[in-house]
Motif scaffolding. Structure first.
Motif, PDB file in Angstrom:
ATOM      1  N   ASP A   1      56.407  53.094  23.021  1.00  0.00           N
ATOM      2  CA  ASP A   1      57.438  52.111  22.695  1.00  0.00           C
ATOM      3  C   ASP A   1      57.124  51.448  21.360  1.00  0.00           C
ATOM      4  OD1 ASP A   1      59.415  50.250  22.597  1.00  0.00           O
ATOM      5  OD2 ASP A   1      58.919  49.269  24.494  1.00  0.00           O
ATOM      6  N   ALA A   2      57.941  51.767  20.347  1.00  0.00           N
ATOM      7  CA  ALA A   2      57.708  51.238  19.002  1.00  0.00           C
ATOM      8  C   ALA A   2      57.893  49.730  18.934  1.00  0.00           C
ATOM      9  CB  ALA A   2      58.650  51.916  18.015  1.00  0.00           C
ATOM     10  N   SER A   3      58.626  49.154  19.873  1.00  0.00           N
ATOM     11  CA  SER A   3      58.877  47.717  19.832  1.00  0.00           C
ATOM     12  C   SER A   3      57.640  46.893  20.191  1.00  0.00           C
ATOM     13  CB  SER A   3      60.021  47.353  20.782  1.00  0.00           C
ATOM     14  OG  SER A   3      59.661  47.575  22.133  1.00  0.00           O
TER      15      SER A   3
ATOM     16  N   ASP B   1      61.833  53.315  19.899  1.00  0.00           N
ATOM     17  CA  ASP B   1      62.053  51.880  20.052  1.00  0.00           C
ATOM     18  C   ASP B   1      62.995  51.656  21.230  1.00  0.00           C
ATOM     19  OD1 ASP B   1      62.635  49.177  19.871  1.00  0.00           O
ATOM     20  OD2 ASP B   1      62.666  49.175  17.685  1.00  0.00           O
ATOM     21  N   LYS B   2      62.448  51.328  22.365  1.00  0.00           N
ATOM     22  CA  LYS B   2      63.248  51.175  23.576  1.00  0.00           C
ATOM     23  C   LYS B   2      64.215  49.999  23.498  1.00  0.00           C
ATOM     24  CE  LYS B   2      59.877  53.206  26.780  1.00  0.00           C
ATOM     25  NZ  LYS B   2      59.133  52.992  28.047  1.00  0.00           N
TER      26      LYS B   2
ATOM     27  N   PRO C   1      68.814  50.546  24.756  1.00  0.00           N
ATOM     28  CA  PRO C   1      68.499  50.320  26.173  1.00  0.00           C
ATOM     29  C   PRO C   1      69.220  51.268  27.112  1.00  0.00           C
ATOM     30  CG  PRO C   1      69.907  48.573  25.308  1.00  0.00           C
ATOM     31  CD  PRO C   1      69.436  49.364  24.128  1.00  0.00           C
ATOM     32  N   ALA C   2      70.483  51.621  26.817  1.00  0.00           N
ATOM     33  CA  ALA C   2      71.214  52.517  27.712  1.00  0.00           C
ATOM     34  C   ALA C   2      70.605  53.907  27.715  1.00  0.00           C
ATOM     35  CB  ALA C   2      72.683  52.579  27.305  1.00  0.00           C
ATOM     36  N   LEU C   3      70.278  54.418  26.529  1.00  0.00           N
ATOM     37  CA  LEU C   3      69.667  55.743  26.451  1.00  0.00           C
ATOM     38  C   LEU C   3      68.255  55.732  27.036  1.00  0.00           C
ATOM     39  CD1 LEU C   3      70.862  57.007  22.957  1.00  0.00           C
ATOM     40  CD2 LEU C   3      71.575  57.829  25.199  1.00  0.00           C
ATOM     41  N   THR C   4      67.553  54.617  26.877  1.00  0.00           N
ATOM     42  CA  THR C   4      66.220  54.510  27.469  1.00  0.00           C
ATOM     43  C   THR C   4      66.302  54.559  28.992  1.00  0.00           C
ATOM     44  OG1 THR C   4      65.361  53.229  25.604  1.00  0.00           O
ATOM     45  CG2 THR C   4      64.192  53.029  27.701  1.00  0.00           C
TER      46      THR C   4
ATOM     47  N   MET D   1      50.466  66.461  20.905  1.00  0.00           N
ATOM     48  CA  MET D   1      51.392  66.188  19.814  1.00  0.00           C
ATOM     49  C   MET D   1      51.934  64.774  19.961  1.00  0.00           C
ATOM     50  SD  MET D   1      53.562  69.768  19.867  1.00  0.00           S
ATOM     51  CE  MET D   1      53.822  69.663  21.660  1.00  0.00           C
ATOM     52  N   VAL D   2      52.025  64.079  18.843  1.00  0.00           N
ATOM     53  CA  VAL D   2      52.715  62.802  18.798  1.00  0.00           C
ATOM     54  C   VAL D   2      53.837  62.949  17.769  1.00  0.00           C
ATOM     55  CG1 VAL D   2      50.859  61.321  19.597  1.00  0.00           C
ATOM     56  CG2 VAL D   2      50.975  61.937  17.200  1.00  0.00           C
ATOM     57  N   ALA D   3      55.006  62.419  18.088  1.00  0.00           N
ATOM     58  CA  ALA D   3      56.176  62.678  17.254  1.00  0.00           C
ATOM     59  C   ALA D   3      56.941  61.394  16.974  1.00  0.00           C
ATOM     60  CB  ALA D   3      57.086  63.695  17.941  1.00  0.00           C
ATOM     61  N   LEU D   4      57.480  61.303  15.778  1.00  0.00           N
ATOM     62  CA  LEU D   4      58.347  60.188  15.422  1.00  0.00           C
ATOM     63  C   LEU D   4      59.251  60.591  14.266  1.00  0.00           C
ATOM     64  CD1 LEU D   4      56.525  57.446  13.338  1.00  0.00           C
ATOM     65  CD2 LEU D   4      55.494  59.654  13.809  1.00  0.00           C
ATOM     66  N   LEU D   5      60.304  59.803  14.071  1.00  0.00           N
ATOM     67  CA  LEU D   5      61.252  60.029  12.991  1.00  0.00           C
ATOM     68  C   LEU D   5      60.880  59.127  11.823  1.00  0.00           C
ATOM     69  CD1 LEU D   5      64.540  60.084  15.114  1.00  0.00           C
ATOM     70  CD2 LEU D   5      63.067  61.998  14.465  1.00  0.00           C
ATOM     71  N   ALA D   6      60.974  59.663  10.596  1.00  0.00           N
ATOM     72  CA  ALA D   6      60.432  58.950   9.437  1.00  0.00           C
ATOM     73  C   ALA D   6      61.456  58.670   8.353  1.00  0.00           C
ATOM     74  CB  ALA D   6      59.268  59.748   8.851  1.00  0.00           C
TER      75      ALA D   6
END
Length: 316
Positions: free
Chosen positions: A168-170, A144-145, A149-152, A189-194
């Motif tokens: 971008d999850a947003s 989620d960008k 925002p700073a880390l993105t 591979m597609v990755a995300l935190l759950a």
């Protein structure tokens, strides 16, 4: 459910400072800055300090000291710093052990596409080390960008190719699902935190370190729609420059039938929560959800957020 709202402490200036000092003078010098930075957040961020204390009391099963809480915050700061080096230089600054790679390789070799599900434990950025071991396979990460925002900005500046591959999850569920499906169709591979939900997101509860906690259902509905193998992944930080990248086969494919959707989701999420709990107990200071995860801070918040006594540095 309780939700988490990202607060990027220090924002763009802190990111710029760490990037400038870190890449200019090296990781060892940059790590020295983490002591005063971690101490600042330990003293100033009462809510996060309280959340850390309550979590550590659960997982450690003993009275939590200020040294424990400071160590927890310092570990988190260390992984944030290392994120920059993983992005800029890959794994060359680190010793990365890999466990369970055969659980992943068999699906990568079959080019079926793989869904990697992680949690806010250690550093998800350690997955970048996998790219040097499997350069033939693409990796797309859901992020989620708008929340960071700073880390993105840092991500896109240090590693434009990695930034371009971020989903971008947003942008919303349909766009995210389509992008994930495209990545899987390419055999990547597609990755995300759950493990972390957001406001208004549908959730289910599962036993977790002694008390039911809420987990989002979205990742599992996406997994069911994709119909590809699911592998759990954890980038555990071991201190210094050492990481342990762990892969665990979770499912050959998630199936959530409409007839008993609630029961199926409960079973899947309970299995996932049990595996997170396992790694929380083995590596307790790697869990970085600094918010009211169990919705228990109303009664404990006042005591836990009072001004702390002086803290001693903990080894990291």
């Amino acid at each position: 459910m309780s939700h988490w709202q990202q607060r990027e402490g220090g924002g763009f200036f802190a990111i710029w400072l760490i990037r400038t000092v870190g890449l200019g003078l090296g990781r060892r010098t940059a790590r020295l800055l983490l002591w005063p930075i971690a101490l600042y957040f330990f003293l100033r961020r009462a809510t996060e300090r309280a959340a850390s204390r309550l979590y550590l009391a659960r997982v450690l099963g003993r009275e939590v000291t200020n040294r424990d809480v400071f160590h927890h915050i310092h570990m988190f700061a260390s992984t944030l710093l290392d994120r920059m080096f993983f992005l800029a230089r890959g794994e060359r600054d680190f010793q990365v052990e890999v466990e369970g790679l055969p659980a992943l390789d068999r699906w990568l070799d079959a080019r079926t596409g793989v869904l990697l599900l992680g949690s806010h434990q250690g550093s998800f950025e350690a997955l970048r080390a996998l790219g040097q071991r499997r350069p033939d396979v693409s990796l797309r990460v859901v992020l989620d960008k708008q929340k960071t925002p700073a880390l993105t900005t840092l991500l896109e500046a240090l590693a434009p190719d990695v930034g371009a591959a971020v989903i971008d999850a947003s942008l919303g569920g349909a766009s995210v699902a389509l992008a994930m499906a495209e990545g899987a169709a390419e055999g990547g591979m597609v990755a995300l935190l759950a493990d972390r939900g957001h406001r208004l997101e549908v959730s289910r509860t599962a036993p977790f370190i002694g008390t039911p906690a809420s987990f989002p259902v979205g990742p599992w509905l996406l997994a069911s729609a994709l119909k590809i193998p699911v592998v759990l992944c954890f980038g555990i930080y071991l201190g210094g420059n050492r990481y342990r990248l762990i892969f665990e086969a979770f499912s050959d494919g998630i199936n959530i039938p409409r007839a008993n959707r609630a029961e199926a989701l409960d079973a899947i999420i309970a299995h996932y929560a049990a595996r997170i709990e396992h790694y929380c107990r083995v590596y307790p200071f790697n869990w970085f959800n600094f918010y009211d995860f169990w919705q228990e801070m109303d009664g404990a918040h006042a005591a836990a957020t009072s001004a702390p006594p002086p803290v001693q540095h903990a080894d990291a």
